[in-house]
Design a protein around this motif. Structure first.
Motif, PDB file in Angstrom:
ATOM      1  N   GLN A  44       0.807  -1.307  -0.078  1.00 11.61           N
ATOM      2  CA  GLN A  44       0.045  -0.086   0.019  1.00 11.61           C
ATOM      3  C   GLN A  44       0.902   1.193  -0.012  1.00 11.61           C
ATOM      4  O   GLN A  44       2.036   1.216   0.113  1.00 11.61           O
ATOM      5  N   THR A  45       0.210   2.354  -0.147  1.00 16.35           N
ATOM      6  CA  THR A  45       1.133   3.594   0.005  1.00 16.35           C
ATOM      7  C   THR A  45       1.340   4.002   1.363  1.00 16.35           C
ATOM      8  O   THR A  45       2.016   4.965   1.497  1.00 16.35           O
ATOM      9  N   PHE A  46       0.777   3.251   2.260  1.00 14.60           N
ATOM     10  CA  PHE A  46       0.886   3.480   3.693  1.00 14.60           C
ATOM     11  C   PHE A  46       1.215   2.072   4.045  1.00 14.60           C
ATOM     12  O   PHE A  46       0.664   1.155   3.738  1.00 14.60           O
ATOM     13  N   GLU A  47       1.761   2.323   5.489  1.00 11.90           N
ATOM     14  CA  GLU A  47       2.222   0.934   6.102  1.00 11.90           C
ATOM     15  C   GLU A  47       0.913   0.698   7.215  1.00 11.90           C
ATOM     16  O   GLU A  47       0.609   1.710   7.933  1.00 11.90           O
ATOM     17  N   ILE A  48       0.396  -0.600   7.181  1.00 11.04           N
ATOM     18  CA  ILE A  48      -0.636  -0.973   8.160  1.00 11.04           C
ATOM     19  C   ILE A  48      -0.120  -1.625   9.250  1.00 11.04           C
ATOM     20  O   ILE A  48       0.812  -2.540   9.246  1.00 11.04           O
ATOM     21  N   ASP A  49      -0.377  -1.263  10.570  1.00 13.00           N
ATOM     22  CA  ASP A  49       0.200  -1.876  11.828  1.00 13.00           C
ATOM     23  C   ASP A  49      -0.904  -2.114  12.860  1.00 13.00           C
ATOM     24  O   ASP A  49      -1.940  -1.517  12.791  1.00 13.00           O
ATOM     25  N   HIS A  50      -0.704  -3.005  13.937  1.00 12.51           N
ATOM     26  CA  HIS A  50      -1.767  -3.269  14.834  1.00 12.51           C
ATOM     27  C   HIS A  50      -2.229  -1.928  15.740  1.00 12.51           C
ATOM     28  O   HIS A  50      -3.343  -2.062  16.339  1.00 12.51           O
ATOM     29  N   THR A  51      -1.545  -0.821  15.683  1.00 14.13           N
ATOM     30  CA  THR A  51      -2.314   0.271  16.467  1.00 14.13           C
ATOM     31  C   THR A  51      -3.519   0.955  15.689  1.00 14.13           C
ATOM     32  O   THR A  51      -4.018   1.772  16.288  1.00 14.13           O
ATOM     33  N   MET A  52      -3.547   0.684  14.263  1.00 19.57           N
ATOM     34  CA  MET A  52      -4.607   1.188  13.617  1.00 19.57           C
ATOM     35  C   MET A  52      -5.996   0.648  13.842  1.00 19.57           C
ATOM     36  O   MET A  52      -5.982  -0.571  14.424  1.00 19.57           O
ATOM     37  N   THR A  53      -6.990   1.482  13.313  1.00 22.84           N
ATOM     38  CA  THR A  53      -8.287   0.897  13.466  1.00 22.84           C
ATOM     39  C   THR A  53      -8.631   0.915  12.065  1.00 22.84           C
ATOM     40  O   THR A  53      -8.350   1.710  11.132  1.00 22.84           O
ATOM     41  N   ILE A  54      -9.372  -0.153  11.652  1.00 25.13           N
ATOM     42  CA  ILE A  54     -10.127  -0.389  10.277  1.00 25.13           C
ATOM     43  C   ILE A  54     -11.498   0.367  10.382  1.00 25.13           C
ATOM     44  O   ILE A  54     -12.267  -0.102  11.081  1.00 25.13           O
ATOM     45  N   LYS A  55     -11.834   1.113   9.313  1.00 27.71           N
ATOM     46  CA  LYS A  55     -13.056   1.663   9.464  1.00 27.71           C
ATOM     47  C   LYS A  55     -13.796   1.045   8.162  1.00 27.71           C
ATOM     48  O   LYS A  55     -13.451   1.059   6.918  1.00 27.71           O
ATOM     49  N   TYR A  56     -14.993   0.290   8.297  1.00 26.02           N
ATOM     50  CA  TYR A  56     -15.695  -0.549   7.586  1.00 26.02           C
ATOM     51  C   TYR A  56     -17.092  -0.310   7.662  1.00 26.02           C
ATOM     52  O   TYR A  56     -17.588  -0.658   8.974  1.00 26.02           O
ATOM     53  N   LYS A  57     -17.807   0.115   6.641  1.00 30.49           N
ATOM     54  CA  LYS A  57     -19.367   0.313   6.697  1.00 30.49           C
ATOM     55  C   LYS A  57     -19.643   1.297   8.129  1.00 30.49           C
ATOM     56  O   LYS A  57     -20.654   0.777   8.840  1.00 30.49           O
ATOM     57  N   LYS A  58     -18.917   2.236   8.235  1.00 27.71           N
ATOM     58  CA  LYS A  58     -19.108   3.452   9.235  1.00 27.71           C
ATOM     59  C   LYS A  58     -18.750   2.620  10.659  1.00 27.71           C
ATOM     60  O   LYS A  58     -19.318   3.061  11.557  1.00 27.71           O
ATOM     61  N   GLN A  59     -18.276   1.421  10.768  1.00 29.81           N
ATOM     62  CA  GLN A  59     -17.966   1.024  12.027  1.00 29.81           C
ATOM     63  C   GLN A  59     -16.481   0.721  12.152  1.00 29.81           C
ATOM     64  O   GLN A  59     -15.837   0.634  11.354  1.00 29.81           O
ATOM     65  N   ASP A  60     -15.800   0.939  13.401  1.00 29.83           N
ATOM     66  CA  ASP A  60     -14.561   0.917  13.712  1.00 29.83           C
ATOM     67  C   ASP A  60     -14.204  -0.421  14.025  1.00 29.83           C
ATOM     68  O   ASP A  60     -14.991  -1.142  15.007  1.00 29.83           O
ATOM     69  N   TYR A  61     -12.936  -0.966  13.678  1.00 33.35           N
ATOM     70  CA  TYR A  61     -12.692  -2.453  14.177  1.00 33.35           C
ATOM     71  C   TYR A  61     -11.220  -2.220  14.468  1.00 33.35           C
ATOM     72  O   TYR A  61     -10.316  -1.663  13.754  1.00 33.35           O
TER      73      TYR A  61
END
Length: 84
Positions: A44-61
């Motif tokens: 990706q153009t950015f690095e994903i790590d475990h401190t991040m939150t995934i936003k999917y269908k207006k919900q945070d994971y």
């Protein structure tokens, strides 16, 4: 006081692995309840790590676990739990 705010780092396409009914029923009442498996391209153009939150269908994971896809190193698998 420390305040935590979410800041968008990037966006990308992903595949969401659907659970079968028996998998869903087996997860009720366990630590796997309300978890979703996201499959995202490794590069990706950015690095994903475990401190991040995934936003999917207006919900945070919250990312619980990550691992390379067993079939291809082109993808990464993220298991994330719905934030309540």
């Amino acid at each position: 006081d420390m305040v935590t705010t979410l800041v968008e780092v990037g966006s990308c396409w992903c595949k969401v692995k659907k659970q079968l009914l028996k998998e869903y029923q087996a997860s009720v009442g366990t630590v796997l309840e309300d978890t979703v498996t996201f499959i995202i391209r490794s590069f990706q153009t950015f690095e994903i790590d475990h401190t991040m939150t995934i936003k999917y269908k207006k919900q945070d994971y919250e990312i619980v676990q990550s691992m390379p896809d067993a079939t291809s190193k082109e993808f990464f698998v993220y298991i994330a739990k719905l934030k309540k």
